[in-house]
Design a protein around this motif. Structure first.
Motif, mmCIF file in Angstrom:
data_model
loop_
_atom_site.group_PDB
_atom_site.id
_atom_site.type_symbol
_atom_site.label_atom_id
_atom_site.label_comp_id
_atom_site.label_asym_id
_atom_site.label_seq_id
_atom_site.Cartn_x
_atom_site.Cartn_y
_atom_site.Cartn_z
ATOM 1 N N VAL A 24 42.569 -17.184 18.882
ATOM 2 C CA VAL A 24 41.704 -16.103 19.352
ATOM 3 C C VAL A 24 42.362 -14.742 19.176
ATOM 4 C CG1 VAL A 24 42.522 -16.230 21.752
ATOM 5 C CG2 VAL A 24 40.224 -15.356 21.259
ATOM 6 N N PHE A 25 43.708 -14.699 19.219
ATOM 7 C CA PHE A 25 44.395 -13.422 19.078
ATOM 8 C C PHE A 25 44.413 -12.930 17.632
ATOM 9 C CE2 PHE A 25 46.545 -15.408 22.807
ATOM 10 C CZ PHE A 25 46.029 -14.541 23.763
ATOM 11 N N PHE A 27 41.708 -13.340 15.601
ATOM 12 C CA PHE A 27 40.346 -12.973 15.232
ATOM 13 C C PHE A 27 40.144 -11.466 15.101
ATOM 14 C CE2 PHE A 27 38.845 -17.291 16.360
ATOM 15 C CZ PHE A 27 38.025 -17.505 15.277
ATOM 16 N N PRO A 28 40.693 -10.623 15.986
ATOM 17 C CA PRO A 28 40.453 -9.185 15.841
ATOM 18 C C PRO A 28 40.853 -8.630 14.481
ATOM 19 C CG PRO A 28 41.375 -9.640 17.995
ATOM 20 C CD PRO A 28 41.438 -10.926 17.217
ATOM 21 N N PHE A 29 41.920 -9.174 13.867
ATOM 22 C CA PHE A 29 42.333 -8.685 12.551
ATOM 23 C C PHE A 29 41.225 -8.905 11.526
ATOM 24 C CE2 PHE A 29 46.760 -10.102 14.046
ATOM 25 C CZ PHE A 29 46.970 -8.902 14.698
ATOM 26 N N LEU A 31 38.057 -9.599 12.088
ATOM 27 C CA LEU A 31 36.814 -8.928 12.455
ATOM 28 C C LEU A 31 36.876 -7.428 12.193
ATOM 29 C CD1 LEU A 31 35.869 -10.864 15.716
ATOM 30 C CD2 LEU A 31 35.016 -11.183 13.393
ATOM 31 N N LEU A 32 38.070 -6.830 12.308
ATOM 32 C CA LEU A 32 38.211 -5.414 11.960
ATOM 33 C C LEU A 32 37.989 -5.200 10.469
ATOM 34 C CD1 LEU A 32 41.222 -4.094 14.085
ATOM 35 C CD2 LEU A 32 38.870 -3.257 14.111
ATOM 36 N N LEU A 35 34.354 -5.401 9.957
ATOM 37 C CA LEU A 35 33.694 -4.185 10.435
ATOM 38 C C LEU A 35 33.843 -3.051 9.435
ATOM 39 C CD1 LEU A 35 32.231 -2.628 12.659
ATOM 40 C CD2 LEU A 35 34.457 -2.160 13.716
ATOM 41 N N CYS A 54 35.289 -17.219 10.001
ATOM 42 C CA CYS A 54 35.999 -17.821 11.130
ATOM 43 C C CYS A 54 36.662 -19.140 10.727
ATOM 44 C CB CYS A 54 35.039 -18.044 12.298
ATOM 45 S SG CYS A 54 34.462 -16.516 13.085
ATOM 46 N N PRO A 155 42.528 -9.176 7.612
ATOM 47 C CA PRO A 155 41.466 -8.179 7.453
ATOM 48 C C PRO A 155 41.067 -7.962 6.000
ATOM 49 C CG PRO A 155 43.545 -7.116 8.023
ATOM 50 C CD PRO A 155 43.735 -8.584 8.218
ATOM 51 N N VAL A 177 48.682 -3.856 9.966
ATOM 52 C CA VAL A 177 48.922 -5.166 10.581
ATOM 53 C C VAL A 177 50.279 -5.708 10.142
ATOM 54 C CG1 VAL A 177 48.127 -7.558 10.721
ATOM 55 C CG2 VAL A 177 46.467 -5.691 10.823
#
Length: 208
Positions: A24-25, A27-29, A31-32, A35, A54, A155, A177
Motif C-alpha cells: 500500500v505504501f 501505490f502513491p508512486f 498513482l502519482l 495522475l 495495480c 510512476p 522518488v
C-alpha cells in the motif's frame, strides 16, 4: 482442519517475507505517475487500466522482494540483525520463495501486456533491474541508487501504461522518488555498517 491451518500459516509466512501488506505504501508512486499522465492528456484512465496498473505494481514489488530475500539468504544468515528472516530461519523454503517470485513476475508481465506494447517491451528490463539490485552491495556503494531506480520506475511505468510514451514531467518524478528512496536506504544501511565492513559488503556508510 489442522492441515488447512498449517497451509494458511505458511502462506502468511510467505506474504510476511515480502512484506506484502506494505504494498500500500508503494501505490502513491504509481498513482502519482498516473495522475501526471491524466493531467498531461486530459483523458481519464479506464477501470481496466487502473486495475492492470495495480496488478503490475503488486506483481513487480512482490517478485522483487522475494528475489531479494532469496539472493541475500546467505548474507542474511551471517548478519545478527537479519538471521531471523524467513529463509535463513527455515520458516520459508527456497522452493516456495522461487514459486512466489515466478508467479509474481508472471502477473507483472501479463499486466504489462494488457496495458500496451511499450509496457511489455520494457518489462524485462525492469525485472533485470530487480535482479541486479541484490548483487550491487557486493561490488558498489551506489547500491542505494539502484534501489531508488527500482522504486522510481513505478510512476514512470504508470505514465507509460496510460500514454504509451515517456516525457520529462514523469522522469522528474521518477528521479525524485529515486533520490528519496536512496536517502532512506543510506540511513537504513547505518545499522549494518560494522557488519558490512567486516564481510566486505559495500554501502555509502561503509565507504564514508
Amino acid at each position: 482442519m489442522q492441515i488447512f491451518r498449517k497451509k494458511l500459516g505458511y502462506i502468511h509466512a510467505l506474504l510476511e517475507m515480502i512484506a506484502f501488506s506494505h504494498s500500500v505504501f508503494a501505490f502513491p508512486f504509481a498513482l502519482l505517475g498516473a495522475l501526471l499522465a491524466v493531467l498531461a492528456s486530459d483523458q481519464w484512465p479506464t477501470p481496466g487500466q487502473l486495475g492492470w496498473i495495480c496488478v503490475a505494481m503488486v506483481g513487480a514489488r512482490s517478485g522483487a522482494m522475494g528475489l531479494n530475500r532469496i539472493i541475500d539468504a546467505r548474507l542474511d544468515a551471517e548478519n545478527p540483525r537479519t538471521r531471523g528472516r524467513h529463509i535463513p530461519a527455515g520458516r520459508v523454503s527456497r522452493r516456495s520463495a522461487w514459486l512466489l517470485v515466478a508467479g509474481s513476475f508472471a502477473a507483472f508481465l501479463v499486466a504489462a501486456g494488457m496495458l500496451n506494447p511499450l509496457c511489455l517491451t520494457l518489462a524485462p528490463a525492469v525485472i533485470a533491474l530487480f535482479v541486479l539490485y541484490p548483487y550491487c552491495k557486493r561490488f558498489t556503494s551506489l547500491c542505494h541508487a539502484v534501489l531508488g531506480m527500482c522504486l522510481g520506475a513505478a510512476p514512470v511505468g504508470a505514465w507509460i501504461a496510460l500514454r504509451g510514451d515517456v516525457r520529462w514531467p514523469v522522469v522528474l518524478l521518477g528521479g525524485a522518488v529515486l533520490l528519496w528512496v536512496a536517502g532512506f536506504d543510506i540511513l537504513y544501511a547505518l545499522q549494518d555498517e560494522g557488519h558490512d565492513r567486516q564481510v566486505g559488503l559495500h554501502s555509502l556508510p561503509v565507504r564514508l
